[in-house]
Design a protein around this motif. Structure first.
Motif, short mmCIF file in Angstrom:
data_model
loop_
_atom_site.label_atom_id
_atom_site.label_comp_id
_atom_site.label_asym_id
_atom_site.label_seq_id
_atom_site.Cartn_x
_atom_site.Cartn_y
_atom_site.Cartn_z
N ILE A 151 0.83 -1.20 0.00
CA ILE A 151 0.00 0.00 0.00
C ILE A 151 0.87 1.25 0.00
N ALA A 152 1.93 1.22 0.82
CA ALA A 152 2.86 2.37 0.86
C ALA A 152 3.52 2.57 -0.49
N TYR A 153 3.89 1.48 -1.15
CA TYR A 153 4.53 1.59 -2.46
C TYR A 153 3.54 2.11 -3.51
N ALA A 154 2.32 1.61 -3.45
CA ALA A 154 1.30 2.07 -4.41
C ALA A 154 1.07 3.57 -4.27
N ALA A 155 1.07 4.06 -3.04
CA ALA A 155 0.90 5.51 -2.83
C ALA A 155 2.08 6.29 -3.37
#
Length: 357
Positions: free
Chosen positions: A244-248
């Motif tokens: 999720i952090a990477y997608a953001a």
């Protein structure tokens, strides 16, 4: 009874007889499973030698250019870009062949093509000299050979799927998951290469940097590396929180790319008004065209920006597909005993304490 006797006398079927790829036992490394060097074929060795030598020569010419470029010359920036891209190409060749990754070999082909375009644009649109001519000739001679060999090898890897079979077995579903993962990892490395290139392109005047350049360099490179680590570790550990952090973080690079393209287009659109006096003592202005070195970096910027945005979108799609495949045990099959880097680090630290005792 005779047919049965004939059957007994026949040699037992082997994996090769039924089309199942075989080979030496795979070796486990920090980046996953790979083939031993003795498993490489002559064609693969030739591809590796030509590619590595080409990258090393390009790096040598770029270093020579760095040492002789005047302060403030944009050719300094271009030389840095060539060095960074050459180092990435060396990695693609070594890891792509040993890990038998068709997608990384294709990324090598794309990177070679991108470097060729950089060199051609730089030679045409900037001040020409012997070093740039030598670099252009080298690229034009070796790049087509590297591209053709790379496409042939990648095609063979993709069609055989030998290393994927030896990694995850005969389960077709797991083989599909593995292909998606490998494709994402290959695209992610190419995305990193393009992102670093875009950050370096902020140096429009070579070693002459202003406050904006320093801020972008000091923030851009670390953030790029951190985002890369988030994506890599999220699929390696199958950690959805990291995912999720990477997608953001995926929106950061496109935002900077749009800013950089706008800035470059704005610089090209600017005119320099030089005061002139006519016969009636009336002050007029004359328009001065942008310098060739600015044009050469601008061409590199536009090409890199377009390619970076395209790769970022495709990579994002395959990252989502990789995340959807979490929970099937793929990380254990691909990365083996190195499936968790923190476990490896803890084991090494514990062993160090034992050695001290």
């Amino acid at each position: 009874m005779e047919p049965q006797q004939e059957t007994r006398d026949e040699k037992p079927l082997t994996f090769a007889d039924i089309g199942i790829p075989t080979g030496p036992k795979l070796e486990e490394g920090a980046l996953g499973k790979k083939r031993p060097l003795k498993d490489l074929e002559k064609k693969e060795i030739a591809f590796a030698v030509i590619s590595v030598l080409s990258s090393l020569v390009a790096t040598g010419l770029a270093i020579q250019r760095l040492a002789t470029t005047n302060n403030g010359n944009p050719d300094f920036t271009f030389a840095l870009i060539i060095i960074i891209n050459a180092l990435f190409c060396i990695y693609y060749v070594i890891h792509g062949l040993l890990a038998e990754r068709p997608y990384e070999v294709i990324v090598m082909v794309l990177a070679t093509f991108a470097v060729l375009i950089y060199i051609i644009v730089n030679y045409i649109m900037s001040t020409q000299n012997d070093v740039k001519l030598a670099r252009l000739v080298l690229a034009c001679v070796l790049s087509p050979i590297i591209i053709i060999l790379g496409v042939i090898i990648a095609k063979e890897y993709h069609e055989s799927g030998r290393l994927i079979f030896r990694t995850v077995g005969a389960d077709s579903m797991m083989q599909g998951f593995c292909k998606i993962l490998f494709l994402f990892l290959g695209l992610q490395k190419f995305d990193l290469q393009l992102s670093v290139t875009m950050v370096l392109l902020i140096l429009q005047s070579g070693t002459k940097v202003d406050t904006e350049d320093i801020i972008i360099l000091s923030i851009g490179v670390p953030v790029t590396l951190i985002c890369f680590a988030l994506g890599y570790l999220s699929v390696r550990w199958e950690n959805k929180k990291l995912g999720i952090a990477y997608a953001a973080s995926l929106i950061l690079a496109p935002a900077y790319i749009i800013f950089k393209v706008y800035q470059t287009a704005d610089d090209l659109g600017k005119v320099i008004d030089v005061p002139q006096h006519n016969a009636n003592s009336t002050v007029t202005t004359a328009t001065v065209a942008p310098t060739p070195t600015l044009n050469s970096l601008s061409g590199t910027t536009f090409f890199s920006a377009g390619l970076a945005l395209f790769i970022r979108v495709v990579m994002g799609i395959y990252f989502l597909k990789s995340v959807l495949n979490f929970g099937h045990g793929l990380k254990y099959k691909v990365f083996g005993n190195h499936d968790n880097l923190h476990v490896v680090a803890q084991s090494s630290m514990y062993q160090s304490f034992q050695d001290l005792d």
